[in-house]
Design a protein around this motif. Structure first.
Motif, short mmCIF file in Angstrom:
data_model
loop_
_atom_site.label_atom_id
_atom_site.label_comp_id
_atom_site.label_asym_id
_atom_site.label_seq_id
_atom_site.Cartn_x
_atom_site.Cartn_y
_atom_site.Cartn_z
N PHE A 178 0.48 -13.13 -2.81
CA PHE A 178 0.64 -14.39 -3.52
C PHE A 178 0.70 -15.59 -2.58
N HIS A 179 0.65 -15.35 -1.29
CA HIS A 179 0.65 -16.45 -0.32
C HIS A 179 -0.65 -17.23 -0.46
N PRO A 180 -0.59 -18.57 -0.47
CA PRO A 180 -1.82 -19.36 -0.61
C PRO A 180 -2.89 -19.03 0.43
N LYS A 181 -2.48 -18.54 1.59
CA LYS A 181 -3.44 -18.23 2.65
C LYS A 181 -3.92 -16.79 2.61
N ALA A 182 -3.43 -16.01 1.68
CA ALA A 182 -3.88 -14.62 1.57
C ALA A 182 -5.34 -14.58 1.15
N PRO A 183 -6.09 -13.60 1.63
CA PRO A 183 -7.52 -13.49 1.28
C PRO A 183 -7.73 -13.39 -0.23
N VAL A 184 -8.77 -14.05 -0.71
CA VAL A 184 -9.09 -13.98 -2.14
C VAL A 184 -9.38 -12.54 -2.55
N SER A 185 -9.93 -11.76 -1.64
CA SER A 185 -10.22 -10.36 -1.96
C SER A 185 -8.95 -9.59 -2.28
N ASP A 186 -7.85 -9.90 -1.57
CA ASP A 186 -6.58 -9.23 -1.84
C ASP A 186 -6.04 -9.63 -3.22
N LYS A 187 -6.16 -10.91 -3.54
CA LYS A 187 -5.69 -11.40 -4.84
C LYS A 187 -6.51 -10.78 -5.97
N THR A 188 -7.80 -10.69 -5.75
CA THR A 188 -8.69 -10.10 -6.76
C THR A 188 -8.35 -8.63 -7.00
N ALA A 189 -8.10 -7.90 -5.92
CA ALA A 189 -7.77 -6.49 -6.03
C ALA A 189 -6.43 -6.29 -6.75
N PHE A 190 -5.46 -7.14 -6.45
CA PHE A 190 -4.15 -7.02 -7.10
C PHE A 190 -4.28 -7.29 -8.60
N ALA A 191 -5.04 -8.33 -8.94
CA ALA A 191 -5.23 -8.66 -10.36
C ALA A 191 -5.93 -7.52 -11.09
N PHE A 192 -6.88 -6.87 -10.41
CA PHE A 192 -7.57 -5.73 -11.02
C PHE A 192 -6.57 -4.62 -11.33
N LYS A 193 -5.70 -4.31 -10.36
CA LYS A 193 -4.72 -3.26 -10.55
C LYS A 193 -3.75 -3.61 -11.67
N LEU A 194 -3.49 -4.89 -11.84
CA LEU A 194 -2.58 -5.33 -12.90
C LEU A 194 -3.11 -4.92 -14.27
N TYR A 195 -4.42 -5.05 -14.46
CA TYR A 195 -5.05 -4.69 -15.73
C TYR A 195 -5.34 -3.19 -15.84
N ASP A 196 -5.55 -2.56 -14.71
CA ASP A 196 -5.86 -1.12 -14.70
C ASP A 196 -4.57 -0.34 -14.91
N LEU A 197 -4.06 -0.39 -16.12
CA LEU A 197 -2.73 0.13 -16.43
C LEU A 197 -2.58 1.61 -16.12
#
Length: 221
Positions: free
Chosen positions: A105-124
């Protein structure tokens, strides 16, 4: 340095004997945080891990109370975020897990990491794909949290719209590559994946409450 104190009359003290303790320099090297930021997060971790139980670990009730303002009741979104923070899958969040997960969630974290986390959030169900029923469950959880009611038709329309955009091969599932392309076209999906105050955590310690529901991807504005 002292170790964990469980006395109700003394203030929480964590140290290298704390379960899950990791050197701030090591965590800084592996995440988007500086050493000073990791040390500030350690102070936050102490407060959270002693808010209900006093064992130096963050339990689900403590996590939900701190991040979502409520420690009781079922909440699909809150429970899912806890599960993703609980990297060891042992029912508690240790300090190293806390820092590594927050780093996404750090603003400087790679977009790829944020995308992967969001995917896992939905992949219940953790199958590596997002299925219609999982989108439906998340939409219903968001509606319930917001005390909103939509017709079955409206809910299905939201799901259809999501899959029409994201399921490019039409197999009824969204895989990680399709999700990545979907997010590129819908950057609002990652809007809540960045918490700006994490950059200023050493100078202005915030009230740590997260209401980053997944409404932007489900069509619930």
């Amino acid at each position: 340095m002292g170790c964990v104190s469980s006395s109700s009359t003394s203030s929480p003290r964590l140290c290298k004997r704390t379960p899950g303790y990791e050197d701030p320099a090591v965590l800084a090297a592996e995440t988007s945080f500086t050493v000073n930021e990791v040390e500030a997060l350690f102070e936050l971790y102490k407060k959270l891990s002693f808010s209900i139980y006093r064992d130096g670990l963050i339990h689900k009730e403590q996590f939900r109370l701190a991040l979502f303002g409520d420690s009781k009741g079922a909440d699909l979104f809150a429970d899912r975020v806890f599960d993703l923070f609980d990297l060891k899958r042992n029912g508690v969040i240790e300090f190293g897990e806390f820092v590594r997960s927050l780093s996404v969630f750090h603003p400087k974290a790679p977009v790829s990491d944020k995308t992967a986390f969001a995917f896992k959030l939905y992949d219940l169900r953790g199958t590596g794909y997002i299925e219609r029923e999982e989108i439906r469950e998340m939409v219903m959880a968001i509606l319930d949290e917001a005390n909103l009611r939509l017709s079955d038709f409206a809910v299905e329309e939201i799901i259809d719209n999501t899959f029409n955009q994201a399921d490019s091969n039409g197999d009824g599932m969204i895989d990680p590559k399709e999700w990545e392309e979907f997010v590129k076209k819908n950057p609002a999906c990652l809007r809540n994946m960045s918490l700006p105050y994490l950059e200023d955590i050493t100078t202005a310690f915030p009230s740590f409450v997260m209401y980053s529901r997944a409404e932007d991807c489900s069509g619930l504005k």
